[in-house]
Design an enzyme around this catalytic site. Structure first.
Site, PDB file in Angstrom:
ATOM      1  CB  ALA A  90      49.099  -7.813 -32.713  1.00 50.13           C
TER       2      ALA A  90
ATOM      3  CE1 TYR B  85      43.951 -14.324 -27.838  1.00 51.91           C
ATOM      4  CE2 TYR B  85      45.136 -16.349 -28.328  1.00 51.91           C
ATOM      5  CZ  TYR B  85      45.121 -14.977 -28.189  1.00 51.91           C
ATOM      6  OH  TYR B  85      46.272 -14.265 -28.393  1.00 51.91           O
TER       7      TYR B  85
END
Ligand code: UDP
Length: 322
Positions: free
Chosen positions: A117, A149
């Site tokens: 993911a 991130y």
């Protein structure tokens, strides 16, 4: 078939567990409850097809055992949520890079298909729409921690693709856009659970910036369906695929709709980004997926409309507060 779901006690993970158990599949999960919750899986703990390991994906020995024993891996465990990542920058990078590296290394050792993911964050700050899987990525300055991130998840994608190219590992990479629905928590910054909880308490809804930034939202049930189709899709192996919703909405309007649908007396309060995230933040003004590839590969595209998603999520929060 036995699935290993990393992060199986999380928002998307636990909804995926429910779907698989309902289909009579065997499900093994590993979750350290850093952002997941035991409440999400309590109802499954007595099911003989369900196994829960309270552990971290950084535990190589445990992961080795779990991956060896399963038929396919769905790797969802990650540090998620802008707020969480900014408050825990080092452990987030470690979980997101090292954790995925361990999952891929072991999936390769035992030759198990693995779905990774990823996130729409990897696109960065585009303003055009829709975003296609082979678009450029555009990041802000590396001094702005938010981009860590996106950069970490992009490294995950590169590592997965490199395993596919060099070792023929069967990997499928999914870029999830903003997902909403029951079990999502507002604790790590995600907008809808925060708005709903504020509305149910008649508190002001905190819209960051001027609220003109837009998002598309996907219902968690549709994401689960897409993930299951993709992990079984041979043509998706070695590919990156967007999974997202279709209706683009400014965040201010999302706040207004939440107030209308809850019948709340709340007002909208505009909050400057600097007040929420300090200097480490830069928002993405727009994020709309192209769903062409998902549909071409799987024959599926998320169709749940926004009002239905909002209504179901509001119902969830109402039932939790009773
Ligand atoms: N947001 C907001 N109020 C909140 C939380 C988030 O206005 O209380 C905004 C945020 O700035 C962003 C959008 O809602 O523009 C979606 O935020 P979220 O953290 O859910 O996901 P993101 O798309 O940023 O990963």
């Amino acid at each position: 078939m036995r699935y290993l779901i990393t992060g199986g006690a999380g928002f998307i993970g636990s909804n995926l567990c429910d779907a698989l158990i309902q289909q009579g599949e065997e499900v093994v999960i590993i979750d350290d409850l850093s952002t997941g919750s035991l409440d999400n899986i309590t109802h499954l703990l007595d099911n003989q097809n369900f196994q829960y390991h309270n552990n971290t994906i950084l535990n190589h020995r445990v992961m080795d055992h779990l991956i060896r024993e399963c038929d396919a891996v769905i790797h969802l465990a990650a540090a998620v949520g802008v707020k969480y990542v900014l408050e825990n920058p080092l452990s987030s990078i470690e979980t997101n890079i090292r954790g995925t590296e361990i999952a891929l290394e072991l999936a390769n050792r035992y030759k198990k298909r693995i779905l990774i993911a990823s996130t729409s964050e990897v696109y960065g700050k585009h303003t055009h729409a829709p975003l296609k899987e082979d678009d450029n990525v555009i990041y802000g300055p590396p001094s702005t921690m938010r981009w860590s991130y996106a950069a970490a998840k992009l490294i995950d994608e590169f590592t997965a693709l490199a395993y596919h190219r060099t070792k023929k590992l069967q990997v499928v990479i999914v870029r999830c856009f903003n997902t909403i629905g029951p079990r999502q928590t507002g604790l790590y910054g995600m907008v809808l659970p925060r708005f709903i909880q504020q509305a149910l308490r008649d508190e002001p809804l905190t819209v960051y910036g001027d609220g003109s930034q837009t998002r598309t939202f996907t219902y968690v049930g549709d994401v689960v369906e897409a993930l299951l189709r993709l992990i079984h899709c041979d043509a998706a192996v070695g590919e990156v695929v967007n999974v997202g919703g279709q209706e683009e909405i400014p965040i201010r309007e999302l706040a207004e709709r939440t107030i209308a649908l809850t019948g709340s007396k709340s007002e909208i309060m505009l909050v400057p980004y600097s007040q929420v995230y300090g200097r480490d933040f830069e928002d993405m003004m727009r994020r709309v997926p192209s769903l062409e590839k998902l549909e071409r590969l799987t024959g599926f595209r998320p169709e749940t409309d926004l009002d239905t998603m909002l209504t179901k999520t509001i119902e969830y929060f109402r039932s939790k507060s009773n």
